[in-house]
Write a protein that holds these residues in place. Sequence first.
Motif, PDB file in Angstrom:
ATOM      1  N   PRO A 221      -1.179   0.317  14.710  1.00  0.00           N
ATOM      2  CA  PRO A 221      -2.432  -0.332  15.121  1.00  0.00           C
ATOM      3  C   PRO A 221      -3.611   0.007  14.219  1.00  0.00           C
ATOM      4  O   PRO A 221      -4.673  -0.593  14.343  1.00  0.00           O
ATOM      5  N   ASN A 222      -3.452   0.971  13.315  1.00  0.00           N
ATOM      6  CA  ASN A 222      -4.531   1.294  12.375  1.00  0.00           C
ATOM      7  C   ASN A 222      -3.982   1.287  10.955  1.00  0.00           C
ATOM      8  O   ASN A 222      -2.816   0.976  10.728  1.00  0.00           O
ATOM      9  N   ASN A 223      -4.826   1.625   9.978  1.00  0.00           N
ATOM     10  CA  ASN A 223      -4.435   1.560   8.573  1.00  0.00           C
ATOM     11  C   ASN A 223      -4.151   2.923   7.952  1.00  0.00           C
ATOM     12  O   ASN A 223      -4.147   3.065   6.733  1.00  0.00           O
ATOM     13  N   ASN A 224      -3.917   3.924   8.785  1.00  0.00           N
ATOM     14  CA  ASN A 224      -3.586   5.249   8.296  1.00  0.00           C
ATOM     15  C   ASN A 224      -2.103   5.299   7.945  1.00  0.00           C
ATOM     16  O   ASN A 224      -1.241   5.289   8.824  1.00  0.00           O
ATOM     17  N   ILE A 225      -1.803   5.319   6.644  1.00  0.00           N
ATOM     18  CA  ILE A 225      -0.416   5.230   6.196  1.00  0.00           C
ATOM     19  C   ILE A 225       0.407   6.432   6.643  1.00  0.00           C
ATOM     20  O   ILE A 225       1.529   6.286   7.136  1.00  0.00           O
ATOM     21  N   SER A 226      -0.136   7.626   6.487  1.00  0.00           N
ATOM     22  CA  SER A 226       0.607   8.834   6.872  1.00  0.00           C
ATOM     23  C   SER A 226       0.932   8.816   8.360  1.00  0.00           C
ATOM     24  O   SER A 226       2.046   9.175   8.771  1.00  0.00           O
TER      25      SER A 226
ATOM     26  N   ARG B 238       4.592   8.214  12.915  1.00  0.00           N
ATOM     27  CA  ARG B 238       4.817   7.675  14.256  1.00  0.00           C
ATOM     28  C   ARG B 238       6.017   6.736  14.335  1.00  0.00           C
ATOM     29  O   ARG B 238       6.814   6.793  15.263  1.00  0.00           O
ATOM     30  N   PHE B 239       6.110   5.822  13.387  1.00  0.00           N
ATOM     31  CA  PHE B 239       7.076   4.741  13.498  1.00  0.00           C
ATOM     32  C   PHE B 239       8.338   4.960  12.677  1.00  0.00           C
ATOM     33  O   PHE B 239       9.335   4.257  12.880  1.00  0.00           O
ATOM     34  N   GLY B 240       8.323   5.907  11.753  1.00  0.00           N
ATOM     35  CA  GLY B 240       9.509   6.174  10.954  1.00  0.00           C
ATOM     36  C   GLY B 240      10.504   7.055  11.685  1.00  0.00           C
ATOM     37  O   GLY B 240      10.226   7.578  12.767  1.00  0.00           O
ATOM     38  N   VAL B 241      11.662   7.224  11.081  1.00  0.00           N
ATOM     39  CA  VAL B 241      12.680   8.087  11.684  1.00  0.00           C
ATOM     40  C   VAL B 241      12.182   9.525  11.697  1.00  0.00           C
ATOM     41  O   VAL B 241      11.608  10.020  10.731  1.00  0.00           O
TER      42      VAL B 241
ATOM     43  N   ARG C 286       0.825  -1.211   0.000  1.00  0.00           N
ATOM     44  CA  ARG C 286       0.000   0.000   0.000  1.00  0.00           C
ATOM     45  C   ARG C 286       0.855   1.254   0.000  1.00  0.00           C
ATOM     46  O   ARG C 286       0.406   2.329  -0.362  1.00  0.00           O
ATOM     47  N   THR C 287       2.095   1.117   0.428  1.00  0.00           N
ATOM     48  CA  THR C 287       3.022   2.240   0.489  1.00  0.00           C
ATOM     49  C   THR C 287       3.991   2.148  -0.686  1.00  0.00           C
ATOM     50  O   THR C 287       3.823   1.331  -1.588  1.00  0.00           O
ATOM     51  N   HIS C 288       5.035   2.978  -0.679  1.00  0.00           N
ATOM     52  CA  HIS C 288       5.962   3.039  -1.809  1.00  0.00           C
ATOM     53  C   HIS C 288       6.704   1.725  -2.032  1.00  0.00           C
ATOM     54  O   HIS C 288       6.988   1.353  -3.160  1.00  0.00           O
ATOM     55  N   ASN C 289       7.047   1.036  -0.960  1.00  0.00           N
ATOM     56  CA  ASN C 289       7.813  -0.201  -1.107  1.00  0.00           C
ATOM     57  C   ASN C 289       7.658  -1.062   0.148  1.00  0.00           C
ATOM     58  O   ASN C 289       6.975  -0.687   1.108  1.00  0.00           O
TER      59      ASN C 289
END
Length: 211
Positions: free
Chosen positions: A111-116, A121-124, A97-100
């Motif tokens: 915990p949810n399906n909100n990609i942004s 939250r979890f990215g650097v 669903r994302t770039h790669n």
Amino acid sequence: METYTLPFAPPNLSTLQIAYFEDVTNAAAIKHRLVEAANTPGAAGEVARAAVDFAFIDADLLVSRAHLITALFAALLTSLPSVSGATLAAPPVPKTRTHNLHSEVLCALSPNNNISEAIRRFGVGKGTRRLIVAKYGGGEIGPEQVWRMIEDVVSGRLERLDRLDEVEVPWARIDKVYKVGEMNNLKMSGAEREAAKRAAIVNAVAVKHAM
């Protein structure tokens, strides 16, 4: 850095390499480099993206080593075609669903399906000090080359992955993200309560896309 061989995966994705850093000093520069690579067109953009083709994960939101490994496996398994790799005409391209596939790990953790929101939250981020860097691939790039690529991106102290089970977890933040704050009312010792919350979070990641 740890290297895993994944016998269940197709050859082009049969290797997983993971490095864990503490005291990262250039998180803002990594974030800037990722954004710049994503927005650079043409051949220069391809080169820039290849140099940062990793999953970058803020380790403060990981409650254990099992939490990380579960998300990495879940992202891969749910992105592969549901047919045997031996029946495919060519190595499969993960459907994400994302770039790669690397950014898909952030969604697996969320915990949810909100990609942004997952990426935020979890990215650097600019304030990241503990960082996981992971890469899926085949045998075309050996661990030595992968490590050189990581060294070119990250400034920090490499630690063993088991440290994720030893460092202090920011439970106030984790409780808010994973909605496990109600478990603080369980009548058990603090250590038992934390173990129960860790298990609940890992299980949630494992079954998120299995429903």
